[in-house]
Design a protein around this motif. Structure first.
Motif, PDB file in Angstrom:
ATOM      1  N   GLU A 295      10.680  -3.790  -1.380  1.00  0.00           N
ATOM      2  CA  GLU A 295      11.517  -3.498  -2.550  1.00  0.00           C
ATOM      3  C   GLU A 295      12.153  -2.113  -2.519  1.00  0.00           C
ATOM      4  O   GLU A 295      12.901  -1.747  -3.431  1.00  0.00           O
ATOM      5  CB  GLU A 295      10.689  -3.658  -3.847  1.00  0.00           C
ATOM      6  CG  GLU A 295      11.481  -3.847  -5.117  1.00  0.00           C
ATOM      7  CD  GLU A 295      12.241  -5.160  -5.187  1.00  0.00           C
ATOM      8  OE1 GLU A 295      13.101  -5.296  -6.062  1.00  0.00           O
ATOM      9  OE2 GLU A 295      11.951  -6.060  -4.372  1.00  0.00           O
ATOM     10  N   THR A 296      11.926  -1.309  -1.469  1.00  0.00           N
ATOM     11  CA  THR A 296      12.476   0.050  -1.453  1.00  0.00           C
ATOM     12  C   THR A 296      13.968   0.079  -1.151  1.00  0.00           C
ATOM     13  O   THR A 296      14.672   0.983  -1.598  1.00  0.00           O
ATOM     14  CB  THR A 296      11.753   0.908  -0.403  1.00  0.00           C
ATOM     15  OG1 THR A 296      11.777   0.234   0.864  1.00  0.00           O
ATOM     16  CG2 THR A 296      10.321   1.167  -0.813  1.00  0.00           C
ATOM     17  N   ALA A 297      14.476  -0.881  -0.411  1.00  0.00           N
ATOM     18  CA  ALA A 297      15.903  -0.872  -0.074  1.00  0.00           C
ATOM     19  C   ALA A 297      16.766  -1.054  -1.311  1.00  0.00           C
ATOM     20  O   ALA A 297      17.856  -0.477  -1.409  1.00  0.00           O
ATOM     21  CB  ALA A 297      16.217  -1.965   0.951  1.00  0.00           C
ATOM     22  N   LEU A 298      16.293  -1.842  -2.273  1.00  0.00           N
ATOM     23  CA  LEU A 298      17.066  -2.070  -3.491  1.00  0.00           C
ATOM     24  C   LEU A 298      16.746  -1.039  -4.561  1.00  0.00           C
ATOM     25  O   LEU A 298      17.654  -0.388  -5.087  1.00  0.00           O
ATOM     26  CB  LEU A 298      16.785  -3.482  -4.025  1.00  0.00           C
ATOM     27  CG  LEU A 298      17.456  -3.843  -5.351  1.00  0.00           C
ATOM     28  CD1 LEU A 298      18.974  -3.820  -5.196  1.00  0.00           C
ATOM     29  CD2 LEU A 298      16.986  -5.202  -5.843  1.00  0.00           C
TER      30      LEU A 298
ATOM     31  N   TYR B  83      14.336  -1.449   7.059  1.00  0.00           N
ATOM     32  CA  TYR B  83      14.013  -0.339   6.162  1.00  0.00           C
ATOM     33  C   TYR B  83      12.723  -0.609   5.391  1.00  0.00           C
ATOM     34  O   TYR B  83      11.946   0.316   5.139  1.00  0.00           O
ATOM     35  CB  TYR B  83      15.167  -0.105   5.189  1.00  0.00           C
ATOM     36  CG  TYR B  83      15.014   1.171   4.389  1.00  0.00           C
ATOM     37  CD1 TYR B  83      15.411   2.394   4.922  1.00  0.00           C
ATOM     38  CD2 TYR B  83      14.468   1.152   3.110  1.00  0.00           C
ATOM     39  CE1 TYR B  83      15.262   3.567   4.197  1.00  0.00           C
ATOM     40  CE2 TYR B  83      14.318   2.321   2.375  1.00  0.00           C
ATOM     41  CZ  TYR B  83      14.721   3.520   2.933  1.00  0.00           C
ATOM     42  OH  TYR B  83      14.564   4.696   2.205  1.00  0.00           O
ATOM     43  N   GLU B  84      12.462  -1.847   5.019  1.00  0.00           N
ATOM     44  CA  GLU B  84      11.296  -2.149   4.198  1.00  0.00           C
ATOM     45  C   GLU B  84      10.060  -2.497   5.018  1.00  0.00           C
ATOM     46  O   GLU B  84       8.949  -2.072   4.675  1.00  0.00           O
ATOM     47  CB  GLU B  84      11.617  -3.309   3.259  1.00  0.00           C
ATOM     48  CG  GLU B  84      12.648  -2.973   2.198  1.00  0.00           C
ATOM     49  CD  GLU B  84      12.851  -4.085   1.194  1.00  0.00           C
ATOM     50  OE1 GLU B  84      13.564  -3.862   0.204  1.00  0.00           O
ATOM     51  OE2 GLU B  84      12.284  -5.191   1.413  1.00  0.00           O
ATOM     52  N   LEU B  85      10.217  -3.244   6.101  1.00  0.00           N
ATOM     53  CA  LEU B  85       9.061  -3.763   6.835  1.00  0.00           C
ATOM     54  C   LEU B  85       8.943  -3.251   8.257  1.00  0.00           C
ATOM     55  O   LEU B  85       7.964  -3.566   8.941  1.00  0.00           O
ATOM     56  CB  LEU B  85       9.105  -5.297   6.843  1.00  0.00           C
ATOM     57  CG  LEU B  85       9.104  -5.961   5.469  1.00  0.00           C
ATOM     58  CD1 LEU B  85       9.181  -7.468   5.603  1.00  0.00           C
ATOM     59  CD2 LEU B  85       7.881  -5.562   4.662  1.00  0.00           C
TER      60      LEU B  85
ATOM     61  N   LEU C 183      16.282   7.621  -3.506  1.00  0.00           N
ATOM     62  CA  LEU C 183      15.575   7.563  -2.232  1.00  0.00           C
ATOM     63  C   LEU C 183      16.460   7.030  -1.119  1.00  0.00           C
ATOM     64  O   LEU C 183      16.267   7.368   0.053  1.00  0.00           O
ATOM     65  CB  LEU C 183      14.329   6.681  -2.371  1.00  0.00           C
ATOM     66  CG  LEU C 183      13.294   7.130  -3.407  1.00  0.00           C
ATOM     67  CD1 LEU C 183      12.132   6.154  -3.447  1.00  0.00           C
ATOM     68  CD2 LEU C 183      12.806   8.541  -3.115  1.00  0.00           C
ATOM     69  N   VAL C 184      17.395   6.187  -1.472  1.00  0.00           N
ATOM     70  CA  VAL C 184      18.338   5.596  -0.525  1.00  0.00           C
ATOM     71  C   VAL C 184      19.743   5.863  -1.045  1.00  0.00           C
ATOM     72  O   VAL C 184      20.005   5.670  -2.240  1.00  0.00           O
ATOM     73  CB  VAL C 184      18.109   4.081  -0.365  1.00  0.00           C
ATOM     74  CG1 VAL C 184      19.065   3.498   0.674  1.00  0.00           C
ATOM     75  CG2 VAL C 184      16.667   3.800   0.023  1.00  0.00           C
TER      76      VAL C 184
ATOM     77  N   VAL D  29       0.831  -1.207   0.000  1.00  0.00           N
ATOM     78  CA  VAL D  29       0.000   0.000   0.000  1.00  0.00           C
ATOM     79  C   VAL D  29       0.859   1.249   0.000  1.00  0.00           C
ATOM     80  O   VAL D  29       0.528   2.248  -0.661  1.00  0.00           O
ATOM     81  CB  VAL D  29      -0.950  -0.006   1.217  1.00  0.00           C
ATOM     82  CG1 VAL D  29      -1.757   1.281   1.281  1.00  0.00           C
ATOM     83  CG2 VAL D  29      -1.871  -1.215   1.151  1.00  0.00           C
ATOM     84  N   TRP D  30       1.995   1.246   0.707  1.00  0.00           N
ATOM     85  CA  TRP D  30       2.813   2.457   0.819  1.00  0.00           C
ATOM     86  C   TRP D  30       4.178   2.355   0.140  1.00  0.00           C
ATOM     87  O   TRP D  30       4.994   3.265   0.256  1.00  0.00           O
ATOM     88  CB  TRP D  30       2.992   2.850   2.287  1.00  0.00           C
ATOM     89  CG  TRP D  30       3.621   1.804   3.163  1.00  0.00           C
ATOM     90  CD1 TRP D  30       4.941   1.532   3.296  1.00  0.00           C
ATOM     91  CD2 TRP D  30       2.939   0.914   4.041  1.00  0.00           C
ATOM     92  NE1 TRP D  30       5.144   0.528   4.199  1.00  0.00           N
ATOM     93  CE2 TRP D  30       3.923   0.118   4.691  1.00  0.00           C
ATOM     94  CE3 TRP D  30       1.592   0.701   4.370  1.00  0.00           C
ATOM     95  CZ2 TRP D  30       3.608  -0.856   5.615  1.00  0.00           C
ATOM     96  CZ3 TRP D  30       1.284  -0.276   5.287  1.00  0.00           C
ATOM     97  CH2 TRP D  30       2.279  -1.042   5.903  1.00  0.00           C
ATOM     98  N   THR D  31       4.450   1.271  -0.553  1.00  0.00           N
ATOM     99  CA  THR D  31       5.715   1.200  -1.261  1.00  0.00           C
ATOM    100  C   THR D  31       5.668   2.060  -2.527  1.00  0.00           C
ATOM    101  O   THR D  31       4.641   2.096  -3.220  1.00  0.00           O
ATOM    102  CB  THR D  31       6.054  -0.253  -1.641  1.00  0.00           C
ATOM    103  OG1 THR D  31       7.303  -0.280  -2.319  1.00  0.00           O
ATOM    104  CG2 THR D  31       4.998  -0.844  -2.540  1.00  0.00           C
ATOM    105  N   PRO D  32       6.728   2.772  -2.859  1.00  0.00           N
ATOM    106  CA  PRO D  32       6.740   3.562  -4.103  1.00  0.00           C
ATOM    107  C   PRO D  32       6.998   2.725  -5.351  1.00  0.00           C
ATOM    108  O   PRO D  32       6.942   3.251  -6.461  1.00  0.00           O
ATOM    109  CB  PRO D  32       7.870   4.564  -3.861  1.00  0.00           C
ATOM    110  CG  PRO D  32       8.782   3.892  -2.900  1.00  0.00           C
ATOM    111  CD  PRO D  32       7.917   3.028  -2.027  1.00  0.00           C
ATOM    112  N   PHE D  33       7.281   1.453  -5.193  1.00  0.00           N
ATOM    113  CA  PHE D  33       7.590   0.577  -6.324  1.00  0.00           C
ATOM    114  C   PHE D  33       6.608  -0.585  -6.335  1.00  0.00           C
ATOM    115  O   PHE D  33       6.979  -1.743  -6.093  1.00  0.00           O
ATOM    116  CB  PHE D  33       9.033   0.068  -6.232  1.00  0.00           C
ATOM    117  CG  PHE D  33      10.054   1.154  -6.074  1.00  0.00           C
ATOM    118  CD1 PHE D  33      10.448   1.921  -7.146  1.00  0.00           C
ATOM    119  CD2 PHE D  33      10.616   1.421  -4.825  1.00  0.00           C
ATOM    120  CE1 PHE D  33      11.389   2.925  -7.007  1.00  0.00           C
ATOM    121  CE2 PHE D  33      11.549   2.422  -4.665  1.00  0.00           C
ATOM    122  CZ  PHE D  33      11.941   3.176  -5.759  1.00  0.00           C
ATOM    123  N   LEU D  34       5.347  -0.271  -6.631  1.00  0.00           N
ATOM    124  CA  LEU D  34       4.287  -1.274  -6.546  1.00  0.00           C
ATOM    125  C   LEU D  34       4.479  -2.429  -7.530  1.00  0.00           C
ATOM    126  O   LEU D  34       4.369  -3.596  -7.129  1.00  0.00           O
ATOM    127  CB  LEU D  34       2.927  -0.619  -6.750  1.00  0.00           C
ATOM    128  CG  LEU D  34       1.712  -1.552  -6.677  1.00  0.00           C
ATOM    129  CD1 LEU D  34       1.653  -2.234  -5.326  1.00  0.00           C
ATOM    130  CD2 LEU D  34       0.428  -0.778  -6.934  1.00  0.00           C
TER     131      LEU D  34
END
Length: 403
Positions: free
Chosen positions: A292-295, A317-319, A302-303, A94-99
């Motif tokens: 998937e945001t860390a990678l 960082y992700e969960l 973003l990172v 729901v809140w990840t930028p890489f759906l």
């Protein structure tokens, strides 16, 4: 006249035996060898082996009490923690930028879990020793070939050596079930020779990750062999505690690392990035940034690119805290549950756990499909080894004298 009873052929049983033999040959023998030459071997061959095992169990009806086994796994503490972790990862979409990328990753994880469950149910309750001996043979042959390839700098199929490095990581994982099987059959000399061959292959690898993983596994192997009850508990507490309190690591380790390697060292800068992320976004420790945001975040700014590439950082960082707590409980319950296994097999299982955990903490790509597949293969192999322990000694022949 009494006719002798003729044994009728059973085509289904014969076909099931052939499929099962082929499936275990792929899983135990072909996978370690093929991983040295092609990076896609594991992802293609492991599902094929599981499909063959499932077909074999369907043909001969060996998969019994499947519902009871699934229910026991799902209602255990570790199973509940795993379900919470999977549901929270799904909710983080729901809140990840890489759906799209996160959805694909979650789909791959769910597929690997289903493959593992199918293989778990398809492994027969009593494994033939002839099938299990394929594992040390495959690992030993792969170690010898890996040594030759490492000396030559790779093969013509893999000029950059990327498949060789991945194959060495697979050997670092698969050597522990191979050693556990040989030790359970009393073949300790062969086990030592196999361990030395894999250690030499890892030593010749350009990257030090396989050697570090083997070292972590060896320490835990000795600890568990010395104390079968205390070893798993200490290891489980260390693994779960390290993950649970991971956000404190950059604050505790940075002064030590800076004193050893210098302020401008890459590892020091990586810890500083982690420290700044914790300080600047403390509320994000509760929910995380999404799957998937860390990678992917490294490629979109973003990172920071020099952020830690470790399982400890990626989980938090992700969960966030929910994912970290669920993963810690899952790890602890899985490790402590090893106490119920036979004393000849438990040290090998613990060593494999420690090796995989150390590789994840040291920066292996834990988000990649091949890594999840490798872990599923490792679990299935240990399930097969455990089910091959129904007889540890050969029956003695009794000679009767006739008078």
């Amino acid at each position: 006249m009494v006719r002798p009873v003729s044994q009728t052929a059973n085509p289904s049983a014969d076909a099931a035996a052939m499929l099962r033999r082929l499936g275990f040959a792929i899983l135990f023998f072909a996978v370690p060898l093929a991983a040295l030459f092609t990076r896609r071997a594991l992802v293609v061959m492991a599902p094929l082996a599981v499909i063959l095992l499932v077909l074999a169990s369907v043909l001969d009806g060996s998969a019994k009490h499947a519902r009871e086994k699934m229910l026991a796994l799902a209602t255990s503490r570790g199973g509940i923690a795993g379900l919470v972790l999977l549901l929270w990862a799904g909710l983080s979409l729901v809140w990840t930028p890489f759906l799209p990328e996160a959805s694909e990753r979650l789909f791959n994880i769910a597929g690997m879990i289903l493959m593992g469950l199918g293989g778990y149910l398809a492994v027969p309750e009593r494994m033939r020793a002839a099938n299990l001996y394929l594992l040390p043979v495959g690992v030993g042959l792969a170690a010898v070939i890996g040594i030759l390839l490492a000396i030559q700098g790779g093969s013509r199929f893999d000029p950059e050596g990327l498949s060789l490095e991945r194959g060495m990581l697979m050997l670092a994982l698969l050597v522990w079930p191979a050693l556990a099987w040989l030790h359970s059959r009393g073949r300790n000399l062969e086990a030592v020779a196999l361990a030395l061959a894999v250690a030499v292959a890892a030593l010749l690898t350009r990257e030090g990750l396989p050697l570090y993983g083997l070292a972590a596994g060896a320490i835990v192997f000795v600890l568990t062999a010395a104390s079968p009850r205390l070893g798993p508990r200490l290891t489980g507490m260390a693994m779960a505690g390290l993950l649970l309190f991971a956000p404190l690591l950059p604050f505790l380790l940075k002064p030590v690392v800076a004193g050893l390697f210098g302020v401008k060292a890459p590892v020091t800068a990586s810890l500083e990035v982690w420290r700044q992320i914790v300080l600047n976004e403390p509320l994000r420790l509760l929910t995380g940034h999404g799957l998937e945001t860390a990678l992917r975040g490294r490629y979109f700014g973003l990172v920071p690119r020099n952020a830690p590439s470790t399982l400890l950082f990626e989980i938090w960082y992700e969960l966030g805290v929910v994912g970290a707590v669920a993963t810690s409980l899952l790890l602890y319950r899985a490790v402590v549950g090893i106490q119920s296994h036979r004393a000849t097999v438990a040290p090998g299982i613990m060593a494999a756990f420690a090796c995989a955990y150390a590789l994840g903490c040291l920066g292996i790509g834990t988000t990649q499909v091949w890594w999840f597949t490798a872990l599923v293969v490792l679990v299935l192999i240990f399930v097969a080894i455990e089910r091959g322990q129904f007889r540890t000694t050969r029956p003695k022949a009794i000679l009767r004298k006739k008078f």
